[in-house]
Design a protein around this motif. Structure first.
Motif, short mmCIF file in Angstrom:
data_model
loop_
_atom_site.label_atom_id
_atom_site.label_comp_id
_atom_site.label_asym_id
_atom_site.label_seq_id
_atom_site.Cartn_x
_atom_site.Cartn_y
_atom_site.Cartn_z
N ALA A 176 18.86 -31.29 10.41
CA ALA A 176 19.14 -32.07 11.62
C ALA A 176 17.88 -32.36 12.43
O ALA A 176 17.77 -33.41 13.06
N ARG A 177 16.90 -31.44 12.43
CA ARG A 177 15.71 -31.65 13.26
C ARG A 177 14.92 -32.87 12.79
O ARG A 177 14.41 -33.64 13.62
N THR A 178 14.85 -33.08 11.52
CA THR A 178 14.13 -34.26 11.00
C THR A 178 14.80 -35.54 11.49
O THR A 178 14.13 -36.49 11.89
N ARG A 179 16.12 -35.55 11.49
CA ARG A 179 16.84 -36.75 11.96
C ARG A 179 16.63 -36.96 13.46
O ARG A 179 16.48 -38.09 13.92
N LEU A 180 16.62 -35.88 14.24
CA LEU A 180 16.41 -36.00 15.68
C LEU A 180 15.01 -36.54 15.97
O LEU A 180 14.83 -37.41 16.83
N PRO B 138 9.46 -34.13 19.34
CA PRO B 138 8.50 -33.40 18.50
C PRO B 138 9.19 -32.30 17.71
O PRO B 138 9.95 -31.51 18.26
N ALA B 139 8.91 -32.25 16.43
CA ALA B 139 9.58 -31.30 15.55
C ALA B 139 8.76 -30.03 15.34
O ALA B 139 9.22 -29.11 14.65
N ASP B 140 7.57 -29.96 15.93
CA ASP B 140 6.65 -28.85 15.66
C ASP B 140 6.60 -27.82 16.77
O ASP B 140 5.64 -27.05 16.87
N ARG B 141 7.61 -27.79 17.65
CA ARG B 141 7.60 -26.84 18.76
C ARG B 141 9.03 -26.44 19.11
O ARG B 141 9.98 -27.12 18.71
#
Length: 426
Positions: free
Chosen positions: A223-227, A234-237
């Motif tokens: 799900a994080r990739t889609r968000l 940002p997906a890295d925090r």
């Protein structure tokens, strides 16, 4: 065949709040009842831009009626509140109600006052009277107090305080009079039972839990990739999520300041907001690129957002239940909740399946967030335990319908004391 009318005087649309969603889920559950189940015919009445009937099954339907005096006519907290009907009487609903045996109140405005007055008139006239049942979903008096302060603004804080106290007192008396007209009052928590027992009598108060759609809300590592792709989050925090009205009734100013302090201390936490309300602009000014405002989202999209985040921070003390907390736990988030709030009922092991914050201060909330962010192993453990608690202890909507709602509708209750208010006192 017992005919039940549930009265939800709120506008129904794809992004409606938890009160509306609750009754959509109960209606869907009723539509799934097997033919051998108790003979129930259910109609749920909402507000809408036009009169419309949506049929879920031969025995279950959702009807929207136009409001007589919509609360949108008031200048209020810039979209912070749900739209209801402020009229003292709803003629169209009054024409439809006599076809039903049980009238179930869920709010305290046009639908509820119409139902109580009609029931009083039927009783006084010696004719067949409907059975009145009620359930508590929102602390309307507490919300009204906050909105009164919004209306007064920062220029008249003293006037806002006086207005808030008066509004809360009047609406609480109004709520209690409406509830006292009902044979049974359903509340979501044991604490709610204790609060209303002195008002209507302990023999008339019972539990109506909230369910969770476990098929919709569940952990999803993709799900994080889609968000990130859809909204640029940002997906890295670490991602901290808040879902609901963006206003002071939900504690958002407290959360925003807490996140600002965490970020100022050098931790790259990012706040994700799902909803709309008066505090949207202040949050943008305070956090800038440190926050992403998604706006109101339908349930399916919201489930994806839950699963994409790490922490669900919810400082609200105005919830009667807080279904968003259960949805977040089902999605595998570590939840942060205020000590003593009704939302903590969803936890079975505070500290392990969720974190309870002991003070309503930015310092305390910032410390709680930091404690999770700085300890990835603990954050992972709390998230995992939250999902387990949700899966093993939080009931489905079907179960709540069968165990809590159907008994209240199907079996009349004779209270030891009941005082139906006169129509003029509504």
């Amino acid at each position: 065949m017992l005919s039940v009318a549930v009265l939800v005087e709120l506008v129904r649309n794809g992004t409606s709040g938890g009160h509306v969603k609750c009754w959509e889920r109960f209606a869907e559950s009723a539509a799934r009842l097997p033919d051998a189940a108790p003979h129930l015919d259910l109609t749920v009445y909402f507000l809408g831009s036009r009169e419309h009937v949506e049929t879920l099954s031969p025995r279950v339907r959702l009807i929207t009626l136009r409001p007589v005096l919509a609360s949108t006519t008031l200048v209020s907290a810039r979209g912070a509140e749900d739209v209801t009907d402020l009229a003292p009487h709803h003629p169209r609903l009054a024409a439809l109600l006599p076809r039903h045996d049980v009238w179930h109140l869920t709010h305290g405005f046009a639908y509820a006052t119409t139902a109580v007055r009609l029931a009083h008139r039927a009783t006084r006239g010696g004719g067949p009277a409907p059975r009145l049942v009620a359930s508590v979903h929102t602390d309307v008096p507490a919300l009204a107090a906050v909105y009164a302060r919004y209306l007064a603004g920062r220029r008249l804080p003293a006037a806002g305080t006086l207005l808030a106290r008066g509004a809360e007192r009047r609406l609480r008396r109004r709520r209690d009079r409406l509830l006292d007209a009902c044979e049974r009052v359903l509340v979501p928590t044991p604490a709610g039972c204790a609060e209303l027992a002195p008002v209507v009598g302990a023999d008339r108060v019972a539990l109506l839990r909230r369910g969770v759609d476990h098929a919709r809300f569940h952990p999803d590592p993709t799900a994080r990739t889609r968000l990130a792709r859809a909204y640029g989050v940002p997906a890295d925090r670490p991602l901290v999520l808040f879902a609901g009205r963006l206003d002071a009734t939900k504690g958002l100013p407290l959360l925003a300041e807490s996140v600002r302090r965490v970020r100022s201390a050098g931790r790259p936490v990012h706040l994700v907001l799902a909803g709309a309300g008066a505090e949207a602009a202040p949050v943008r000014r305070s956090l800038g690129a440190g926050a992403t405002l998604l706006g109101p989202l339908p349930q399916d999209q919201l489930a994806d957002v839950y699963a994409a985040c790490d922490v669900f921070a919810f400082p609200s003390r105005t919830e009667t239940c807080g279904n968003a907390v259960a949805e977040a736990m089902a999605g595998g988030l570590a939840v942060l909740l205020p000590e003593g709030a009704a939302t903590t009922q969803w936890l079975t092991a505070p500290g392990e399946d969720g974190v309870v914050v002991h003070d309503d201060t930015p310092e305390a909330w910032a410390a709680a967030l930091t404690g999770l962010i700085d300890d990835p192993a603990r954050l992972t453990a709390v998230r995992h335990r939250a999902a387990v608690t949700a899966r093993e202890t939080h009931p489905s909507w079907d179960r709540v319908l069968t165990e809590d709602l159907l008994p209240a509708w199907l079996h009349p209750h004779a209270p030891t004391h009941r005082a139906t208010p006169a129509p003029g006192r509504q």
